[in-house]
Scaffold this motif. Structure first.
Motif, PDB file in Angstrom:
ATOM      1  N   ASP A 172       0.916  -1.088  -0.024  1.00  0.00           N
ATOM      2  CA  ASP A 172      -0.112   0.118   0.046  1.00  0.00           C
ATOM      3  C   ASP A 172       0.931   1.193   0.123  1.00  0.00           C
ATOM      4  O   ASP A 172       1.561   1.532   1.072  1.00  0.00           O
ATOM      5  CB  ASP A 172      -0.740   0.017   1.167  1.00  0.00           C
ATOM      6  CG  ASP A 172      -1.645   1.153   1.166  1.00  0.00           C
ATOM      7  OD1 ASP A 172      -1.939   1.942   0.180  1.00  0.00           O
ATOM      8  OD2 ASP A 172      -1.976   1.509   2.631  1.00  0.00           O
ATOM      9  N   ILE A 173       0.823   1.979  -1.142  1.00  0.00           N
ATOM     10  CA  ILE A 173       1.694   3.138  -1.293  1.00  0.00           C
ATOM     11  C   ILE A 173       0.982   4.202  -0.690  1.00  0.00           C
ATOM     12  O   ILE A 173      -0.128   4.677  -0.994  1.00  0.00           O
ATOM     13  CB  ILE A 173       2.069   3.440  -2.745  1.00  0.00           C
ATOM     14  CG1 ILE A 173       2.895   2.521  -3.568  1.00  0.00           C
ATOM     15  CG2 ILE A 173       2.847   5.042  -2.649  1.00  0.00           C
ATOM     16  CD1 ILE A 173       2.984   2.697  -4.795  1.00  0.00           C
ATOM     17  N   HIS A 174       1.270   4.563   0.635  1.00  0.00           N
ATOM     18  CA  HIS A 174       0.337   5.671   1.185  1.00  0.00           C
ATOM     19  C   HIS A 174       0.858   7.076   1.152  1.00  0.00           C
ATOM     20  O   HIS A 174       0.076   7.918   1.342  1.00  0.00           O
ATOM     21  CB  HIS A 174       0.061   5.460   2.660  1.00  0.00           C
ATOM     22  CG  HIS A 174       1.238   4.953   3.530  1.00  0.00           C
ATOM     23  ND1 HIS A 174       2.279   5.969   4.018  1.00  0.00           N
ATOM     24  CD2 HIS A 174       1.640   3.640   3.907  1.00  0.00           C
ATOM     25  CE1 HIS A 174       3.108   5.169   4.787  1.00  0.00           C
ATOM     26  NE2 HIS A 174       2.816   3.705   4.624  1.00  0.00           N
ATOM     27  N   ALA A 231       0.036   9.828  -8.713  1.00  0.00           N
ATOM     28  CA  ALA A 231      -1.155   9.364  -7.822  1.00  0.00           C
ATOM     29  C   ALA A 231      -2.150   8.626  -8.440  1.00  0.00           C
ATOM     30  O   ALA A 231      -2.515   7.594  -7.969  1.00  0.00           O
ATOM     31  CB  ALA A 231      -1.747  10.697  -7.386  1.00  0.00           C
ATOM     32  N   MET A 235      -1.360   5.140  -7.042  1.00  0.00           N
ATOM     33  CA  MET A 235      -2.184   4.981  -5.900  1.00  0.00           C
ATOM     34  C   MET A 235      -3.711   5.037  -6.287  1.00  0.00           C
ATOM     35  O   MET A 235      -4.613   5.012  -5.273  1.00  0.00           O
ATOM     36  CB  MET A 235      -1.800   6.544  -5.130  1.00  0.00           C
ATOM     37  CG  MET A 235      -0.382   6.538  -4.831  1.00  0.00           C
ATOM     38  SD  MET A 235      -0.163   8.269  -3.866  1.00  0.00           S
ATOM     39  CE  MET A 235      -0.666   7.861  -2.277  1.00  0.00           C
ATOM     40  N   ARG A 275      -2.309   9.555   0.754  1.00  0.00           N
ATOM     41  CA  ARG A 275      -3.734   8.718   0.970  1.00  0.00           C
ATOM     42  C   ARG A 275      -4.464   9.307   2.241  1.00  0.00           C
ATOM     43  O   ARG A 275      -3.719   9.292   3.197  1.00  0.00           O
ATOM     44  CB  ARG A 275      -3.378   7.164   0.787  1.00  0.00           C
ATOM     45  CG  ARG A 275      -4.875   6.492   0.896  1.00  0.00           C
ATOM     46  CD  ARG A 275      -4.539   4.963   0.852  1.00  0.00           C
ATOM     47  NE  ARG A 275      -4.015   4.663  -0.363  1.00  0.00           N
ATOM     48  CZ  ARG A 275      -4.615   4.768  -1.524  1.00  0.00           C
ATOM     49  NH1 ARG A 275      -5.679   5.257  -1.630  1.00  0.00           N
ATOM     50  NH2 ARG A 275      -3.786   4.392  -2.798  1.00  0.00           N
ATOM     51  N   VAL A 280      -7.097  10.480  -2.263  1.00  0.00           N
ATOM     52  CA  VAL A 280      -5.830  10.841  -2.310  1.00  0.00           C
ATOM     53  C   VAL A 280      -5.821  12.447  -2.501  1.00  0.00           C
ATOM     54  O   VAL A 280      -6.261  12.906  -3.372  1.00  0.00           O
ATOM     55  CB  VAL A 280      -5.106  10.172  -3.292  1.00  0.00           C
ATOM     56  CG1 VAL A 280      -3.721  10.519  -3.505  1.00  0.00           C
ATOM     57  CG2 VAL A 280      -5.180   8.792  -3.316  1.00  0.00           C
ATOM     58  N   THR A 309       5.461   3.239   1.858  1.00  0.00           N
ATOM     59  CA  THR A 309       4.245   1.968   1.871  1.00  0.00           C
ATOM     60  C   THR A 309       4.324   1.351   3.281  1.00  0.00           C
ATOM     61  O   THR A 309       5.233   1.586   3.988  1.00  0.00           O
ATOM     62  CB  THR A 309       5.041   1.042   0.716  1.00  0.00           C
ATOM     63  OG1 THR A 309       5.883   0.199   1.068  1.00  0.00           O
ATOM     64  CG2 THR A 309       5.477   1.849  -0.560  1.00  0.00           C
TER      65      THR A 309
END
Ligand SMILES: NC(=O)c1ccc[n+]([C@@H]2O[C@H](COP(=O)([O-])OP(=O)(O)OC[C@H]3O[C@@H](n4cnc5c(N)ncnc54)[C@H](OP(=O)(O)O)[C@@H]3O)[C@@H](O)[C@H]2O)c1
Length: 344
Positions: A172-174, A231, A235, A275, A280, A309
């Protein structure tokens, strides 16, 4: 495998790509079993050329670099405009590198649509189609069984999108943040070293870095388009450049930029996508970074991006001193990946 290729745009990037294709012809054949014929080149003011038998790239480069047009290389009825070129040029792959309009993504978004509808693969260095029509173009590519690749749209040829898509799996790329606009980073570096804003911008223009109207860079539009690409692609966001909370560097005083350095910090035009629950949020703004932050060490035209992440705390990719050949390299990698059917 043999592919037919058309270039739309034969400026700094298009010509660098032509040179790179010539330089890598043997490597492509030996390592990837890939041979190609360039069947067409389209420009804005230097005309278009279509030749199903193949355009001699060295001749095309010589013509354009001597200030001549490409029409002498054309076979058949004259080409009316670029959409006509896309329809008629017998190419399975379009390599697109026209101008970016950061407010509309046009006309490149329409070129990508037309090419995919005509059953051609598309590789673009132009951020417009991705920032304004990413989901639609991916769906169009899927429906037509074609590839739509765009590695060079962010950080030139550095594999930032490939890294995100191919290597950062099941994570999870936050947050993504970075320095993504070369002109503003160069200008800030020059001001720290004693130049005025005007001198720094003029120098960037002389180097071919900044356009005659540098507003898109200085006001953060180019950076906003790039963070939207990251993004949306990495994301799962669906942002447009106008959604980005954007502040450029024109409001920064030269004295403040130098004062930051005196107190062990540096101003950087930071792009960020974070996120927040289901959404986002993206912003571009000048930020004072401590010298201990790796992004503060990115000087001149270099750029960098950091991924945060759930599996890799911080992963930073730095690209040093890009040029049009770096961008062309990203397009070449996309071309190889399309022939390896990496889009399926
Ligand atoms: N320069 C870089 O290192 C770099 C890095 C990353 C991404 N990019 C992106 O790559 C793209 C190209 O950059 P560049 O530096 O090569 O720009 P450039 O030197 O200005 O070249 C643009 C080319 O596109 C042609 N063109 C413009 N409108 C066209 C149209 N409607 N139909 C057909 N051709 C058209 C121009 O024709 P004329 O020859 O007649 O002017 C020119 O050949 C831009 O989207 C840029 O954002 C560039």
């Amino acid at each position: 495998m043999h592919i037919t290729v058309a270039l739309i745009g034969f400026g700094n990037v298009g010509r660098a790509l032509a040179r790179l294709l010539m330089r890598k012809t043997d490597v492509l054949r030996q390592d990837y079993n890939l041979t190609f014929t360039v069947t067409g080149i389209a420009t804005n003011s230097r005309g278009c050329a279509i030749d199903p038998g193949g355009i001699h790239l060295e001749t095309a480069l010589k013509l354009v670099e001597a200030g001549d047009g490409l029409r002498s290389l054309h076979r058949g009825d004259p080409v009316i405009e670029t959409l006509d070129f896309i329809e008629r040029c017998p190419a399975s792959l379009i390599l697109e590198s026209t101008w970016l309009n950061p407010h509309t993504g046009q006309p490149a978004a329409d070129y990508a649509r037309a090419a995919l509808r005509a059953g051609r693969h598309v590789v673009t260095a132009n951020k417009g189609p991705v920032a304004f029509a990413y989901r639609e173009l991916c769906e169009l590519a899927r429906q037509n069984g074609r590839g739509f690749f765009f590695e060079s749209t962010v950080m030139d040829g550095a594999p930032v999108l490939g890294l995100g898509r191919e290597a950062l799996l099941a994570t999870d790329i936050h947050r993504i943040h970075g320095i993504l606009n070369s002109t503003t980073n160069f200008v800030l570096t020059q001001i720290e070293e004693g130049s005025s804003l005007e001198q720094a911008v003029q120098q960037a223009q002389q180097m071919g870095l900044a356009e005659a109207d540098p507003a898109n860079d200085l006001e953060g539009w180019d950076a906003a388009v790039k963070i939207v690409v990251l993004a949306n692609v990495l994301m799962g966001a669906d942002l447009r450049p106008a959604d980005v909370d954007r502040t450029g560097i024109t409001g920064l005083a030269v004295d403040d930029i130098r004062a930051a350095v005196a107190s062990g910090e540096r101003y950087k035009l930071l792009c960020e996508a974070v996120r927040e629950g289901e959404t986002v949020r993206a912003c571009v703004r000048p930020v004072r970074l401590p010298l201990s932050d790796p992004l503060s060490q990115i000087r001149g035209t270099s750029s960098a991006v950091t991924f945060e992440t759930d599996t890799l705390s911080h992963l930073t990719l730095i690209e040093g001193d890009p040029d049009p050949e770096t961008t062309a390299y990203g397009m070449l990698v996309d071309m190889i990946n399309i022939t390896r059917e990496r889009y399926l």
